[in-house]
Motif scaffolding. Sequence first.
Motif, PDB file in Angstrom:
ATOM      1  N   VAL A 115       0.931  -1.101  -0.047  1.00 47.56           N
ATOM      2  CA  VAL A 115      -0.056  -0.075  -0.061  1.00 47.56           C
ATOM      3  C   VAL A 115       0.855   1.238  -0.051  1.00 47.56           C
ATOM      4  N   LEU A 116       1.890   1.246   0.919  1.00 52.80           N
ATOM      5  CA  LEU A 116       2.796   2.403   0.834  1.00 52.80           C
ATOM      6  C   LEU A 116       3.485   2.718  -0.411  1.00 52.80           C
ATOM      7  N   VAL A 117       3.876   1.792  -0.977  1.00 55.53           N
ATOM      8  CA  VAL A 117       4.567   1.683  -2.324  1.00 55.53           C
ATOM      9  C   VAL A 117       3.789   2.351  -3.479  1.00 55.53           C
ATOM     10  N   LEU A 118       2.469   1.891  -3.524  1.00 56.76           N
ATOM     11  CA  LEU A 118       1.454   2.404  -4.517  1.00 56.76           C
ATOM     12  C   LEU A 118       1.204   3.631  -4.122  1.00 56.76           C
ATOM     13  N   LEU A 119       1.055   3.998  -2.871  1.00 59.59           N
ATOM     14  CA  LEU A 119       0.865   5.623  -2.538  1.00 59.59           C
ATOM     15  C   LEU A 119       1.928   6.302  -3.018  1.00 59.59           C
ATOM     16  N   LEU A 120       3.120   5.940  -2.889  1.00 56.89           N
ATOM     17  CA  LEU A 120       4.204   6.794  -3.262  1.00 56.89           C
ATOM     18  C   LEU A 120       4.233   7.145  -4.674  1.00 56.89           C
ATOM     19  N   LEU A 121       3.870   5.787  -5.397  1.00 61.65           N
ATOM     20  CA  LEU A 121       3.916   5.854  -7.084  1.00 61.65           C
ATOM     21  C   LEU A 121       2.894   6.758  -7.420  1.00 61.65           C
ATOM     22  N   ALA A 122       1.633   6.824  -6.632  1.00 59.17           N
ATOM     23  CA  ALA A 122       0.626   7.692  -6.990  1.00 59.17           C
ATOM     24  C   ALA A 122       0.859   8.991  -6.883  1.00 59.17           C
ATOM     25  N   LEU A 123       2.081   9.443  -5.977  1.00 54.15           N
ATOM     26  CA  LEU A 123       2.269  10.859  -5.828  1.00 54.15           C
ATOM     27  C   LEU A 123       3.478  11.226  -6.553  1.00 54.15           C
ATOM     28  N   LEU A 124       3.946  10.208  -7.465  1.00 52.03           N
ATOM     29  CA  LEU A 124       5.373  10.518  -7.995  1.00 52.03           C
ATOM     30  C   LEU A 124       5.315  11.657  -9.085  1.00 52.03           C
ATOM     31  N   PRO A 125       4.071  11.918  -9.843  1.00 52.42           N
ATOM     32  CA  PRO A 125       4.178  13.034 -10.709  1.00 52.42           C
ATOM     33  C   PRO A 125       3.958  14.328  -9.974  1.00 52.42           C
ATOM     34  N   PHE A 126       3.913  14.321  -8.798  1.00 46.36           N
ATOM     35  CA  PHE A 126       3.739  15.623  -7.953  1.00 46.36           C
ATOM     36  C   PHE A 126       4.944  15.941  -7.267  1.00 46.36           C
ATOM     37  N   TRP A 127       6.074  15.141  -7.349  1.00 43.15           N
ATOM     38  CA  TRP A 127       7.146  15.322  -6.518  1.00 43.15           C
ATOM     39  C   TRP A 127       8.035  16.337  -7.284  1.00 43.15           C
ATOM     40  N   PRO A 128       8.301  17.787  -6.545  1.00 40.75           N
ATOM     41  CA  PRO A 128       8.900  18.550  -7.204  1.00 40.75           C
ATOM     42  C   PRO A 128      10.278  18.544  -7.551  1.00 40.75           C
ATOM     43  N   SER A 129      10.984  17.470  -6.901  1.00 43.98           N
ATOM     44  CA  SER A 129      12.456  17.341  -7.258  1.00 43.98           C
ATOM     45  C   SER A 129      12.661  16.558  -8.548  1.00 43.98           C
ATOM     46  N   LYS A 130      11.721  15.875  -9.043  1.00 41.55           N
ATOM     47  CA  LYS A 130      11.717  15.038 -10.169  1.00 41.55           C
ATOM     48  C   LYS A 130      10.461  14.994 -10.889  1.00 41.55           C
ATOM     49  N   GLN A 131      10.330  15.744 -11.971  1.00 37.96           N
ATOM     50  CA  GLN A 131       8.807  15.511 -12.714  1.00 37.96           C
ATOM     51  C   GLN A 131       9.339  14.567 -14.010  1.00 37.96           C
ATOM     52  N   PRO A 132       8.889  13.521 -13.820  1.00 34.40           N
ATOM     53  CA  PRO A 132       9.244  12.475 -14.745  1.00 34.40           C
ATOM     54  C   PRO A 132       8.343  12.932 -16.194  1.00 34.40           C
ATOM     55  N   THR A 133       8.988  12.388 -17.396  1.00 32.30           N
ATOM     56  CA  THR A 133       8.024  12.330 -18.517  1.00 32.30           C
ATOM     57  C   THR A 133       7.035  11.376 -18.430  1.00 32.30           C
ATOM     58  N   THR A 134       5.830  11.791 -18.655  1.00 37.82           N
ATOM     59  CA  THR A 134       4.836  10.674 -18.668  1.00 37.82           C
ATOM     60  C   THR A 134       4.162  10.528 -20.232  1.00 37.82           C
ATOM     61  N   THR A 135       3.880   9.049 -20.242  1.00 37.80           N
ATOM     62  CA  THR A 135       3.259   8.811 -21.548  1.00 37.80           C
ATOM     63  C   THR A 135       1.653   8.711 -21.761  1.00 37.80           C
ATOM     64  N   GLY A 136       1.246   9.100 -20.713  1.00 37.83           N
ATOM     65  CA  GLY A 136      -0.332   9.084 -20.499  1.00 37.83           C
ATOM     66  C   GLY A 136      -0.783   7.471 -20.727  1.00 37.83           C
ATOM     67  N   CYS A 137      -1.686   7.225 -21.233  1.00 32.56           N
ATOM     68  CA  CYS A 137      -2.236   5.553 -21.632  1.00 32.56           C
ATOM     69  C   CYS A 137      -1.740   5.120 -22.892  1.00 32.56           C
ATOM     70  N   CYS A 138      -1.134   5.912 -23.768  1.00 34.11           N
ATOM     71  CA  CYS A 138      -0.513   5.327 -25.012  1.00 34.11           C
ATOM     72  C   CYS A 138       0.710   5.218 -25.371  1.00 34.11           C
ATOM     73  N   GLY A 139       1.600   5.758 -24.579  1.00 34.27           N
ATOM     74  CA  GLY A 139       2.978   5.851 -24.655  1.00 34.27           C
ATOM     75  C   GLY A 139       3.645   6.647 -25.206  1.00 34.27           C
ATOM     76  N   SER A 140       3.274   7.733 -25.890  1.00 35.69           N
ATOM     77  CA  SER A 140       3.917   8.853 -26.286  1.00 35.69           C
ATOM     78  C   SER A 140       4.064   9.771 -25.262  1.00 35.69           C
ATOM     79  N   LYS A 141       5.531  10.304 -25.336  1.00 33.79           N
ATOM     80  CA  LYS A 141       5.894  11.294 -24.054  1.00 33.79           C
ATOM     81  C   LYS A 141       5.302  12.689 -24.385  1.00 33.79           C
TER      82      LYS A 141
END
Length: 356
Positions: A328-354
């Motif tokens: 549960v804790l791992v999934l919560l951290l992963l859910a918050l990953l896009p909001f981490w200010p130190s590292k904004q990962p490039t997302t691919t949405g649902c289809c895989g394009s960046k």
Amino acid sequence: MMNEMIQYLSAVWELSLEAAPWLLLGLIIGGLFKSLVPQAFLQRHLTRPGMSSVIKAAVLGMPLPLCSCGVIPAAMGLRQAGASKPATSSFLVATPETGVDSISVTYAMMGPVMAIIRPVAALISAIVTGLLVLLFGDDQTQTVASRSDNNCCAADEKPNDIKPAQSWFEKARSGVWYALTDLYQSILKWLIVGILLAALIEAFVPHDWLIQWGDSWVVMILMLFVGIPMYVCATGSTPIAASFLMAGISPGAVLVFLLAGPATNMATLGVIRDHMGSRTMWLYLAGIISCALLLGLLVNVFFSGTQISISTEHAHNILPGWVEVLSVLVLLLLALLPFWPSKQPTTTGCCGSKES
């Protein structure tokens, strides 16, 4: 009021504990499938006309962890590579209706019987739909031009972009990271909605309240009306389906929702119409509806004629408590990953394009 709130939050926590380890495992396995199964392999086996390509499309699409949105560009890519309309239709049904992640969560929330019935029903539904398109459609062997504006997200690859070869380990790591980030983010909304709804029903709705309608055709048709226009992935639909079971709806009616919900939504139907024609779209819809209703009826007959019962609390206490809490804790951290200010990962949405 405070007691009811505590009761509800307790139900949310218990359901999260049950689902989290299996969801995490399913995401990892699904990511490995996506990264290690070559796209060229899929294309090679789906471009041959006839029944064999329909069956292969269904079998190859089942384990892939793609949601209703993500499967659209994948299927259209196969179509552009020469896959027939029947094979493409079969792939479009099998892929979003099930996957290793959704099977894991199904096992956790509805037990091993439904975890077996669900992929088998998805396979049958995909093959029947593909055969309907094969027998009554107007398939053409030539490929079709892509229309990126009709896809939920467009793949923009330039011919001059040359990607260096990756090792097996790098591909596996990339696939797992994709599953834990982009794929997880794409299904997160409906996972949350499903768990909140399941907890609401478990905490406050008497389990025998809907039993009086549980085996009727009315409920099955209602599940069609709920599932067909709804955008929900196979994994996210699982806690919603479990909540229906808790409320007393029959397993067959729940299966109707599990088959119709992930495989149909307005975006999917629109893309099928634009790229493969209105006749294919109607045959696609007819295949899903007829299979969902008939398989739902057979499932009800199966359970009424046997002593087997479905438990919505099957997987709880199978795993150590610390594994459930850690998941549960791992999934919560992963859910918050896009909001981490130190590292904004490039997302691919649902289809895989960046996306930047």
